[in-house]
Design a protein around this motif. Structure first.
Motif, PDB file in Angstrom:
ATOM      1  N   ARG A  15       0.791  -1.187  -0.003  1.00 42.15           N
ATOM      2  CA  ARG A  15      -0.138  -0.023  -0.198  1.00 42.15           C
ATOM      3  C   ARG A  15       0.876   1.247   0.126  1.00 42.15           C
ATOM      4  N   ILE A  16       1.924   1.155   0.622  1.00 46.05           N
ATOM      5  CA  ILE A  16       2.999   2.418   0.719  1.00 46.05           C
ATOM      6  C   ILE A  16       3.551   2.435  -0.606  1.00 46.05           C
ATOM      7  N   ALA A  17       3.862   1.519  -1.198  1.00 42.64           N
ATOM      8  CA  ALA A  17       4.388   1.409  -2.610  1.00 42.64           C
ATOM      9  C   ALA A  17       3.538   1.917  -3.498  1.00 42.64           C
ATOM     10  N   ARG A  18       2.375   1.697  -3.330  1.00 43.32           N
ATOM     11  CA  ARG A  18       1.287   2.069  -4.271  1.00 43.32           C
ATOM     12  C   ARG A  18       0.896   3.515  -4.195  1.00 43.32           C
ATOM     13  N   ARG A  19       0.673   3.975  -3.210  1.00 39.86           N
ATOM     14  CA  ARG A  19       0.087   5.271  -2.703  1.00 39.86           C
ATOM     15  C   ARG A  19       1.203   6.231  -2.487  1.00 39.86           C
ATOM     16  N   GLU A  20       2.370   6.006  -1.902  1.00 38.75           N
ATOM     17  CA  GLU A  20       3.438   6.924  -1.409  1.00 38.75           C
ATOM     18  C   GLU A  20       4.645   7.032  -2.383  1.00 38.75           C
ATOM     19  N   LEU A  21       5.132   5.725  -2.674  1.00 40.83           N
ATOM     20  CA  LEU A  21       6.127   5.922  -3.625  1.00 40.83           C
ATOM     21  C   LEU A  21       6.279   6.007  -5.157  1.00 40.83           C
ATOM     22  N   LEU A  22       5.166   5.270  -5.579  1.00 41.91           N
ATOM     23  CA  LEU A  22       4.871   5.327  -6.866  1.00 41.91           C
ATOM     24  C   LEU A  22       4.827   6.630  -7.581  1.00 41.91           C
ATOM     25  N   PRO A  23       4.030   7.454  -6.977  1.00 35.29           N
ATOM     26  CA  PRO A  23       4.038   8.909  -7.448  1.00 35.29           C
ATOM     27  C   PRO A  23       5.226   9.884  -7.308  1.00 35.29           C
ATOM     28  N   SER A  24       6.006   9.488  -6.452  1.00 29.18           N
ATOM     29  CA  SER A  24       7.262   9.745  -6.339  1.00 29.18           C
ATOM     30  C   SER A  24       8.312   9.397  -7.466  1.00 29.18           C
ATOM     31  N   LEU A  25       8.264   8.238  -7.573  1.00 28.00           N
ATOM     32  CA  LEU A  25       8.967   7.588  -8.686  1.00 28.00           C
ATOM     33  C   LEU A  25       8.749   7.791 -10.103  1.00 28.00           C
ATOM     34  N   ALA A  26       7.505   8.585 -10.358  1.00 29.05           N
ATOM     35  CA  ALA A  26       7.019   8.684 -11.933  1.00 29.05           C
ATOM     36  C   ALA A  26       8.198   9.413 -12.439  1.00 29.05           C
ATOM     37  N   ALA A  27       8.636  10.657 -12.049  1.00 29.43           N
ATOM     38  CA  ALA A  27       9.632  11.675 -12.717  1.00 29.43           C
ATOM     39  C   ALA A  27      10.739  10.830 -13.263  1.00 29.43           C
ATOM     40  N   PRO A  28      11.454  10.066 -12.402  1.00 30.13           N
ATOM     41  CA  PRO A  28      12.636   9.543 -13.126  1.00 30.13           C
ATOM     42  C   PRO A  28      12.382   8.140 -13.902  1.00 30.13           C
TER      43      PRO A  28
ATOM     44  N   LEU B 246      16.308  10.912 -33.417  1.00 34.62           N
ATOM     45  CA  LEU B 246      16.914  12.098 -33.138  1.00 34.62           C
ATOM     46  C   LEU B 246      15.482  12.935 -32.409  1.00 34.62           C
ATOM     47  N   SER B 247      14.401  12.631 -32.979  1.00 35.05           N
ATOM     48  CA  SER B 247      13.209  13.191 -32.483  1.00 35.05           C
ATOM     49  C   SER B 247      12.893  12.940 -30.888  1.00 35.05           C
ATOM     50  N   PHE B 248      12.936  11.610 -30.823  1.00 35.42           N
ATOM     51  CA  PHE B 248      12.792  10.918 -29.680  1.00 35.42           C
ATOM     52  C   PHE B 248      13.762  11.363 -28.647  1.00 35.42           C
ATOM     53  N   THR B 249      15.066  11.468 -28.955  1.00 39.05           N
ATOM     54  CA  THR B 249      16.111  11.886 -28.264  1.00 39.05           C
ATOM     55  C   THR B 249      15.923  13.376 -27.624  1.00 39.05           C
ATOM     56  N   LEU B 250      15.368  14.265 -28.545  1.00 37.94           N
ATOM     57  CA  LEU B 250      15.092  15.648 -28.158  1.00 37.94           C
ATOM     58  C   LEU B 250      13.920  15.586 -27.427  1.00 37.94           C
ATOM     59  N   LEU B 251      12.911  14.998 -27.488  1.00 37.49           N
ATOM     60  CA  LEU B 251      11.692  14.802 -26.651  1.00 37.49           C
ATOM     61  C   LEU B 251      12.449  14.444 -25.132  1.00 37.49           C
ATOM     62  N   GLY B 252      12.949  13.325 -25.310  1.00 33.99           N
ATOM     63  CA  GLY B 252      13.418  12.825 -23.813  1.00 33.99           C
ATOM     64  C   GLY B 252      14.462  13.823 -23.165  1.00 33.99           C
ATOM     65  N   ASP B 253      15.293  14.342 -23.861  1.00 34.99           N
ATOM     66  CA  ASP B 253      15.926  15.280 -23.223  1.00 34.99           C
ATOM     67  C   ASP B 253      15.168  16.500 -22.486  1.00 34.99           C
ATOM     68  N   GLY B 254      14.164  17.058 -23.490  1.00 36.65           N
ATOM     69  CA  GLY B 254      13.291  18.021 -22.780  1.00 36.65           C
ATOM     70  C   GLY B 254      12.404  17.491 -21.628  1.00 36.65           C
ATOM     71  N   VAL B 255      12.039  16.338 -21.693  1.00 38.51           N
ATOM     72  CA  VAL B 255      11.159  15.609 -20.472  1.00 38.51           C
ATOM     73  C   VAL B 255      12.156  15.889 -19.364  1.00 38.51           C
ATOM     74  N   ARG B 256      13.336  15.336 -19.265  1.00 43.88           N
ATOM     75  CA  ARG B 256      14.177  15.398 -18.306  1.00 43.88           C
ATOM     76  C   ARG B 256      14.432  16.612 -17.717  1.00 43.88           C
ATOM     77  N   THR B 257      14.432  17.613 -18.416  1.00 42.57           N
ATOM     78  CA  THR B 257      14.746  19.141 -18.145  1.00 42.57           C
ATOM     79  C   THR B 257      13.468  19.536 -17.154  1.00 42.57           C
ATOM     80  N   ALA B 258      12.526  19.572 -18.039  1.00 40.34           N
ATOM     81  CA  ALA B 258      11.143  19.760 -17.432  1.00 40.34           C
ATOM     82  C   ALA B 258      10.768  19.138 -16.217  1.00 40.34           C
ATOM     83  N   LEU B 259      11.283  17.991 -15.726  1.00 40.63           N
ATOM     84  CA  LEU B 259      11.040  17.114 -14.649  1.00 40.63           C
ATOM     85  C   LEU B 259      12.066  17.617 -13.644  1.00 40.63           C
ATOM     86  N   ASP B 260      13.244  18.338 -13.877  1.00 42.08           N
ATOM     87  CA  ASP B 260      14.413  18.568 -12.993  1.00 42.08           C
ATOM     88  C   ASP B 260      14.127  20.120 -12.792  1.00 42.08           C
ATOM     89  N   PRO B 261      13.691  20.299 -11.479  1.00 41.00           N
ATOM     90  CA  PRO B 261      13.886  21.840 -11.162  1.00 41.00           C
ATOM     91  C   PRO B 261      15.022  22.763 -11.197  1.00 41.00           C
TER      92      PRO B 261
END
Length: 329
Positions: free
Chosen positions: A213-226, A289-304
């Motif tokens: 229950r902790i894994a589902r409700r507490e940890l998974l939301p925090s693990l979503a970004a990485p 190249l397109s997926f790489t650019l998008l992936g790098d953008g996602v990483r930047t957007a999720l990293d404060p």
């Protein structure tokens, strides 16, 4: 406050900031636009082949034109009103139809194998991070074993021993996914070990919540970004893996179109006309190249820390947006 407002779904925290940061990156936006176009081409492949003039009554008919004979008539084997990119030498298969149908194989196999990798990796990483010492050691050593495997050699062996009657795209998804989940598992385990010592997890445990229950409700939301960030990096890698296996002859089999299989066929003709290599090679390059650019953008957007350097908006409104974003970070 109305009842509708009370029962309305609450947006996920940080969702607006994420999309605003992602849109602020021109390279990521360009990559997303190209990917959207590729998906549209893959979905509309039969329609595009019909517009070109190919017969779409059967799956193979739109790829093969026996009347053309596959005789090279210049660049790309004779471009005409019914063969926008010419025909493949020796087989007479229409190159345009094979390119657009090949996008289906690349995108579907890459997405499916990434889903398999994420599901197995997240499950294994969570179990290792939350389990006892024995389970942690067992799963960690299994993960190390998977990371140390010569993936290409094992993929070739697995693809070669499965009978041809098994759908090759599905087999590619399973083989690439089952051999590539180790990196996801290692990231999730490390994050889980870090998160489970935090106060809110301890409070949930004291409140009577069980481990899963902790894994589902507490940890998974925090693990979503990485996990999302790593999945965005896995997608272009899996596209290349599918193309490589098809190039080596153990992926999809002709006449089913695949960019990797088209590259393999082009090695027979590239000395007479190197343009046969360019079509699938350019499509692979643009897609990866397109997926790489998008992936790098996602990483930047999720990293404060990385997102704090973005310029989101201009003027007074943009300044307020940056202030709110900095405070939230």
């Amino acid at each position: 406050m109305t009842i509708e407002a009370l029962v309305a779904p609450v947006p996920a925290p940080g969702a607006r900031q994420f999309w605003r940061r992602l849109r602020a990156q021109r390279a990521a936006a360009a990559g997303a636009a190209v990917i959207a176009l590729l998906v549209l081409v893959a979905v509309a492949a039969p329609l595009l082949a019909a517009v070109e003039g190919q017969d779409t009554t059967t799956y193979h008919a739109d790829l093969v034109n026996s009347a053309a004979g596959g005789v090279p008539l210049g660049s790309f084997g004779g471009i005409s009103a019914h063969h926008w990119l010419g025909v493949e030498p020796g087989t007479g298969r229409d190159m345009f139809a094979r390119i657009v149908y090949g996008s289906r194989i690349s995108l579907v196999v890459a997405l499916g194998s990434t889903v398999v990798q994420v599901l197995i990796g997240v499950g294994t990483g969570l179990a290792a991070g939350l389990g006892n010492r024995f389970l942690d050691n067992l799963l960690s050593r299994t993960t190390d074993f998977m990371l140390a495997l010569p993936t290409l050699v094992f993929a070739i062996a697995l693809m070669a021993v499965v009978p041809d009657g098994f759908p090759r795209p599905v087999l590619l998804m399973l083989v690439i996914g089952l051999l590539g989940w180790g990196g996801t598992a290692r990231i999730v385990r490390a994050q889980t070990l870090s998160l489970k010592s935090l106060d809110y997890v301890a409070a949930a445990r004291l409140g009577g919540s069980g481990t899963w229950r902790i894994a589902r409700r507490e940890l998974l939301p925090s693990l979503a970004a990485p996990v999302i960030t790593y999945a965005a990096i896995l997608l272009p890698t899996n596209i290349v893996s599918e193309a490589g296996l098809s190039f080596l002859g153990v992926g999809v089999r002709p006449p089913t179109p695949s960019w990797g299989q088209m590259l393999s066929s082009a090695t027979t003709w590239y000395e007479a006309d190197p343009t046969y290599v360019l079509l699938p090679a350019v499509m692979l390059f643009i897609t990866v190249l397109s997926f790489t650019l998008l992936g790098d953008g996602v990483r930047t957007a999720l990293d404060p820390r990385a997102a704090s350097r973005l310029r989101v908006g201009t003027g007074r409104k943009g300044g307020h947006q940056r202030e709110r974003e900095a405070a939230a970070s």
